[in-house]
Every structure is written in C-alpha cells, then in structure tokens.
Design a protein around this motif. Structure first.
Motif, PDB file in Angstrom:
ATOM      1  N   PRO A 109      -0.889  50.842  35.790  1.00  0.00           N
ATOM      2  CA  PRO A 109      -0.860  50.085  34.526  1.00  0.00           C
ATOM      3  C   PRO A 109      -2.132  49.242  34.362  1.00  0.00           C
ATOM      4  CG  PRO A 109       1.273  49.971  35.595  1.00  0.00           C
ATOM      5  CD  PRO A 109       0.353  50.662  36.564  1.00  0.00           C
ATOM      6  N   ASP A 110      -2.756  49.322  33.163  1.00  0.00           N
ATOM      7  CA  ASP A 110      -4.053  48.677  32.913  1.00  0.00           C
ATOM      8  C   ASP A 110      -4.052  47.187  33.226  1.00  0.00           C
ATOM      9  OD1 ASP A 110      -5.561  50.875  32.226  1.00  0.00           O
ATOM     10  OD2 ASP A 110      -4.928  50.813  30.113  1.00  0.00           O
ATOM     11  N   VAL A 111      -2.935  46.532  32.907  1.00  0.00           N
ATOM     12  CA  VAL A 111      -2.909  45.078  33.068  1.00  0.00           C
ATOM     13  C   VAL A 111      -3.157  44.673  34.530  1.00  0.00           C
ATOM     14  CG1 VAL A 111      -0.379  45.121  33.228  1.00  0.00           C
ATOM     15  CG2 VAL A 111      -1.518  42.973  32.696  1.00  0.00           C
ATOM     16  N   LEU A 112      -2.753  45.526  35.468  1.00  0.00           N
ATOM     17  CA  LEU A 112      -2.937  45.192  36.890  1.00  0.00           C
ATOM     18  C   LEU A 112      -4.409  45.245  37.286  1.00  0.00           C
ATOM     19  CD1 LEU A 112       0.109  47.062  38.502  1.00  0.00           C
ATOM     20  CD2 LEU A 112      -0.070  44.665  37.816  1.00  0.00           C
ATOM     21  N   LEU A 113      -5.222  45.948  36.456  1.00  0.00           N
ATOM     22  CA  LEU A 113      -6.657  46.053  36.733  1.00  0.00           C
ATOM     23  C   LEU A 113      -7.440  44.989  35.978  1.00  0.00           C
ATOM     24  CD1 LEU A 113      -6.728  49.925  36.228  1.00  0.00           C
ATOM     25  CD2 LEU A 113      -6.931  48.779  38.440  1.00  0.00           C
ATOM     26  N   SER A 114      -6.750  44.204  35.152  1.00  0.00           N
ATOM     27  CA  SER A 114      -7.431  43.285  34.226  1.00  0.00           C
ATOM     28  C   SER A 114      -8.045  42.079  34.916  1.00  0.00           C
ATOM     29  CB  SER A 114      -6.446  42.804  33.161  1.00  0.00           C
ATOM     30  OG  SER A 114      -5.488  41.930  33.765  1.00  0.00           O
ATOM     31  N   GLY A 115      -7.540  41.725  36.100  1.00  0.00           N
ATOM     32  CA  GLY A 115      -8.041  40.523  36.773  1.00  0.00           C
ATOM     33  C   GLY A 115      -7.468  39.237  36.190  1.00  0.00           C
ATOM     34  N   ASP A 116      -6.610  39.332  35.188  1.00  0.00           N
ATOM     35  CA  ASP A 116      -5.984  38.152  34.568  1.00  0.00           C
ATOM     36  C   ASP A 116      -4.662  37.874  35.289  1.00  0.00           C
ATOM     37  OD1 ASP A 116      -4.462  36.429  32.960  1.00  0.00           O
ATOM     38  OD2 ASP A 116      -5.418  37.163  31.118  1.00  0.00           O
ATOM     39  N   HIS A 117      -4.699  36.883  36.191  1.00  0.00           N
ATOM     40  CA  HIS A 117      -3.524  36.650  37.048  1.00  0.00           C
ATOM     41  C   HIS A 117      -2.286  36.253  36.265  1.00  0.00           C
ATOM     42  CE1 HIS A 117      -5.797  37.354  40.580  1.00  0.00           C
ATOM     43  NE2 HIS A 117      -6.678  36.402  40.307  1.00  0.00           N
ATOM     44  N   GLY A 118      -2.503  35.512  35.173  1.00  0.00           N
ATOM     45  CA  GLY A 118      -1.369  35.117  34.329  1.00  0.00           C
ATOM     46  C   GLY A 118      -0.676  36.342  33.762  1.00  0.00           C
ATOM     47  N   LYS A 119      -1.504  37.252  33.232  1.00  0.00           N
ATOM     48  CA  LYS A 119      -0.935  38.471  32.638  1.00  0.00           C
ATOM     49  C   LYS A 119      -0.278  39.346  33.695  1.00  0.00           C
ATOM     50  CE  LYS A 119      -3.499  39.253  28.386  1.00  0.00           C
ATOM     51  NZ  LYS A 119      -4.816  39.751  27.936  1.00  0.00           N
ATOM     52  N   VAL A 120      -0.920  39.429  34.870  1.00  0.00           N
ATOM     53  CA  VAL A 120      -0.350  40.234  35.958  1.00  0.00           C
ATOM     54  C   VAL A 120       1.023  39.679  36.354  1.00  0.00           C
ATOM     55  CG1 VAL A 120      -0.585  40.840  38.399  1.00  0.00           C
ATOM     56  CG2 VAL A 120      -2.548  41.072  36.869  1.00  0.00           C
ATOM     57  N   ASP A 121       1.102  38.357  36.535  1.00  0.00           N
ATOM     58  CA  ASP A 121       2.382  37.737  36.911  1.00  0.00           C
ATOM     59  C   ASP A 121       3.451  38.014  35.864  1.00  0.00           C
ATOM     60  OD1 ASP A 121       1.260  36.767  39.172  1.00  0.00           O
ATOM     61  OD2 ASP A 121       1.087  34.675  38.492  1.00  0.00           O
ATOM     62  N   ARG A 122       3.063  37.859  34.587  1.00  0.00           N
ATOM     63  CA  ARG A 122       4.029  38.086  33.495  1.00  0.00           C
ATOM     64  C   ARG A 122       4.513  39.533  33.489  1.00  0.00           C
ATOM     65  NH1 ARG A 122       7.579  35.219  32.135  1.00  0.00           N
ATOM     66  NH2 ARG A 122       8.858  37.044  31.890  1.00  0.00           N
ATOM     67  N   PHE A 123       3.570  40.461  33.662  1.00  0.00           N
ATOM     68  CA  PHE A 123       3.900  41.888  33.676  1.00  0.00           C
ATOM     69  C   PHE A 123       4.892  42.202  34.802  1.00  0.00           C
ATOM     70  CE2 PHE A 123       3.154  46.141  35.414  1.00  0.00           C
ATOM     71  CZ  PHE A 123       3.295  46.932  34.290  1.00  0.00           C
ATOM     72  N   ARG A 124       4.611  41.642  35.968  1.00  0.00           N
ATOM     73  CA  ARG A 124       5.474  41.921  37.128  1.00  0.00           C
ATOM     74  C   ARG A 124       6.856  41.309  36.944  1.00  0.00           C
ATOM     75  NH1 ARG A 124       1.096  41.126  42.071  1.00  0.00           N
ATOM     76  NH2 ARG A 124       0.454  43.314  42.112  1.00  0.00           N
ATOM     77  N   ARG A 125       6.878  40.114  36.418  1.00  0.00           N
ATOM     78  CA  ARG A 125       8.157  39.437  36.192  1.00  0.00           C
ATOM     79  C   ARG A 125       8.993  40.221  35.167  1.00  0.00           C
ATOM     80  NH1 ARG A 125      11.822  35.677  38.177  1.00  0.00           N
ATOM     81  NH2 ARG A 125      12.886  34.727  36.433  1.00  0.00           N
ATOM     82  N   ASP A 126       8.348  40.665  34.069  1.00  0.00           N
ATOM     83  CA  ASP A 126       9.075  41.450  33.062  1.00  0.00           C
ATOM     84  C   ASP A 126       9.621  42.719  33.670  1.00  0.00           C
ATOM     85  OD1 ASP A 126       8.615  39.610  31.113  1.00  0.00           O
ATOM     86  OD2 ASP A 126       6.921  40.673  30.190  1.00  0.00           O
ATOM     87  N   GLU A 127       8.792  43.364  34.481  1.00  0.00           N
ATOM     88  CA  GLU A 127       9.238  44.616  35.090  1.00  0.00           C
ATOM     89  C   GLU A 127      10.414  44.372  36.026  1.00  0.00           C
ATOM     90  OE1 GLU A 127       6.716  48.177  36.043  1.00  0.00           O
ATOM     91  OE2 GLU A 127       7.264  47.517  38.062  1.00  0.00           O
ATOM     92  N   ALA A 128      10.347  43.276  36.792  1.00  0.00           N
ATOM     93  CA  ALA A 128      11.451  42.950  37.699  1.00  0.00           C
ATOM     94  C   ALA A 128      12.739  42.738  36.905  1.00  0.00           C
ATOM     95  CB  ALA A 128      11.103  41.703  38.516  1.00  0.00           C
ATOM     96  N   LEU A 129      12.635  42.010  35.802  1.00  0.00           N
ATOM     97  CA  LEU A 129      13.828  41.762  34.967  1.00  0.00           C
ATOM     98  C   LEU A 129      14.370  43.068  34.395  1.00  0.00           C
ATOM     99  CD1 LEU A 129      12.587  38.535  33.143  1.00  0.00           C
ATOM    100  CD2 LEU A 129      14.669  38.682  34.534  1.00  0.00           C
ATOM    101  N   GLU A 130      13.470  43.896  33.846  1.00  0.00           N
ATOM    102  CA  GLU A 130      13.901  45.161  33.230  1.00  0.00           C
ATOM    103  C   GLU A 130      14.556  46.091  34.245  1.00  0.00           C
ATOM    104  OE1 GLU A 130      10.304  45.112  30.033  1.00  0.00           O
ATOM    105  OE2 GLU A 130      10.453  46.867  31.362  1.00  0.00           O
ATOM    106  N   ARG A 131      13.880  46.241  35.379  1.00  0.00           N
ATOM    107  CA  ARG A 131      14.407  47.162  36.394  1.00  0.00           C
ATOM    108  C   ARG A 131      15.743  46.663  36.948  1.00  0.00           C
ATOM    109  NH1 ARG A 131      11.392  50.901  38.782  1.00  0.00           N
ATOM    110  NH2 ARG A 131      12.146  50.486  40.875  1.00  0.00           N
ATOM    111  N   THR A 132      15.860  45.349  37.132  1.00  0.00           N
ATOM    112  CA  THR A 132      17.117  44.806  37.645  1.00  0.00           C
ATOM    113  C   THR A 132      18.243  45.033  36.638  1.00  0.00           C
ATOM    114  OG1 THR A 132      15.848  43.107  38.803  1.00  0.00           O
ATOM    115  CG2 THR A 132      18.223  42.786  38.676  1.00  0.00           C
ATOM    116  N   ALA A 133      17.961  44.809  35.346  1.00  0.00           N
ATOM    117  CA  ALA A 133      18.982  45.018  34.306  1.00  0.00           C
ATOM    118  C   ALA A 133      19.436  46.476  34.305  1.00  0.00           C
ATOM    119  CB  ALA A 133      18.438  44.628  32.939  1.00  0.00           C
TER     120      ALA A 133
END
Ligand code: 6GU
Length: 278
Positions: free
Chosen positions: A232-256
């Motif tokens: 996923p592009d966001v993981l290559l972006s170097g923007d730690h805020g965006k990376v954290d948000r992306f990972r958190r969203d994915e964790a929530l989605e996958r858990t649901a």
C-alpha cells in the motif's frame, strides 16, 4: 520464574530446551522441571487413572496419585487420610492400601506458593490477559490431564486449601491431553518475561495485547512491488501520522470482519475520535 510441570509424558517438554525458551533457561530467566506423575504411584502398574464413577467411556485420572504429587510439589502436608477404591486387581488394591497413610493435619503454606494450573477443554478460555497476569508470578505448577480428564475434586481440594488454582481451555476443539495446551500457555506467558524477547518492542503492538485488543494490521517488507503486487502506497509515504492511521483503520476493519466478538468486547474508551468516524 520457576515452572513445574506434571505429566505422564514429561518428555513432551524436552522441546523447551530449544529456541528462545532454551535461551531463556540458559539466561536463568526461567527454570523448568517436568515431572512424571507415575513417580507418585505405588502399585506395580503405576496406574494413574480409573473408570468414571456414574459410568461412561474413557478413564479419569485418580485424585490419590495427583494429591501425593501435588502435596509434594506444593510443599504441603496432606490433611486427610487417603482412602483408595476401585483398583481392579487385588494386588493393586493391596499396594494402594499399603500406601494410604494417616497424615497429620494441614500445616501452613509457604508464602511463595505456586499458582496451580490445569489445562481443561471444559474450562474458560485462556487469553492474553491471563498470559500477562501469569507472567508476573514467581512460580507456576501445571498439571496435565490425560484420558477423559481428572477427578473434579482435585482442583476443588487445593482451592479449599487456599491455593490459587486455575483451569483453562486453549480453544474450542479437543486434544488428547493437556501437554500441548500447557506448551501453548507457557509460550504465551514466558515470552512476556522481561529479557525473554530479543526486541521488547515486538510484544507491545501485537494482536490481543492490552485493553481494547484488536487483530494486528497486515505487515509488509521490501521490495515495494513483488510479483505484480504493490505494498500500500501510504506505507511508503514516510508520513508517520498517515501510516499509523492506515494501520489502525485496517486493524479495526479486519477485526470487525474476522473477529466481531472482539469488537463487541471493546472498551469504548479505547477508541479515539478518528476511530469513531471510520
Ligand atoms: Cl486445555 N486440554 C485438552 N485436552 N483439550 C483442549 C484444551 C485443553 N483446550 C482445548 N482443547
């Protein structure tokens, strides 16, 4: 941490000399002793089980053998006269009666008595919370049942003596005995010991850790594109805020999706404002 394990197959635990667990033993973080329950039998057949009272298939582990073993390992004076019944042949019966001793009343326990843990498929589920709690103990004593299980009076008796007795299942399926379940619990517990893991950070962000546990986000390593599939592009972006948000969203989605029961159990205060929008 001192760990005693009682089993009719103590060789099962030879594998604990390997890998991270072996290193932890070398470092002195854990000290493991696997004992053979049959060492506490007195009859020629070293029998540890008997037919179920009330009928039914299979065999049940006898309280008398377990109590001799556990009294020894817990450092307890047996409080009662042990009377045994039900040995099939006369020789066994005589040998067991010969071993039945008049004991002195129970004495006080040592302050650092172990937590006594019985794997049991009919018990509450063992969770990360239990692993975390037990990783703070000085001494654990695991009693592995085989056959159809162990006499229900064993945990009842030791609980009544003031011992902290736990019974846990590791999942909704049936194993032949407690050995594998104990291995699973031991690994979950001991990897949390300070100094056990090479990199302590690796236990911080994992699935099931802490309040409001979620399944972990997916992981990728290099290269950025492999066999036509891109990270996923966001993981290559170097923007730690965006990376954290992306990972958190994915964790929530996958858990649901995969474990809605974990979402249902989630403490709402564990959610942040952005979570509420997702
Ligand atoms: Cl703790 N023991 C056995 N025998 N089977 C199991 C288990 C335990 N947990 C799940 N299945």
């Amino acid at each position: 941490m001192k760990i005693d394990i009682v089993s009719v197959f103590p060789e099962y635990f030879d594998v604990l000399n390997l890998s991270l667990f072996g290193k932890a033993q070398d470092k002195g973080l854990v000290e493991v002793h696997a004992h053979n329950l049959r060492d506490w039998t007195h009859d020629v057949h070293h029998s540890v089980d008997d037919t179920p009272v009330g009928g039914g298939a299979g065999m049940v582990m006898k309280p008398v053998v377990w109590s001799e073993c556990l009294d020894d390992l817990l450092g307890l004076e047996p409080a009662v006269v042990e009377r045994t019944m039900g040995a099939d042949d006369q020789a066994d019966r005589e040998a067991e009666y010969a071993s039945a001793t008049e004991y002195a009343p129970a004495t006080t326990y040592s302050p650092n008595r172990p937590i006594l843990i019985f794997p049991n498929p009919s018990a509450p589920l063992f969770t990360q919370r239990d692993a975390t709690e037990l990783s703070r103990a000085d001494h654990l004593l695991f009693g592995c049942g085989r056959y159809e299980g162990y006499d229900a009076r064993i945990p009842e008796y030791y609980r009544a003596q003031g011992i902290d007795v736990r019974e846990y299942s590791i999942g909704d399926y049936v194993l032949n005995g407690g050995e594998v379940a104990v291995s699973v619990m031991l690994e979950a517990i001991t990897r949390l010991l300070p100094g056990f893991m090479g990199n302590p950070d690796s236990i911080v962000e994992e699935s099931y850790t802490g309040e409001g546990a979620l399944l972990e986000h997916r992981q990728y390593t290099k290269p950025a594109e492999w066999r036509g599939i891109r990270v996923p592009d966001v993981l290559l972006s170097g923007d730690h805020g965006k990376v954290d948000r992306f990972r958190r969203d994915e964790a929530l989605e996958r858990t649901a999706q995969i474990r809605p029961d974990l979402i249902a159990a989630l403490d709402c205060t564990a959610l942040n404002k952005q979570d509420r929008k997702t």
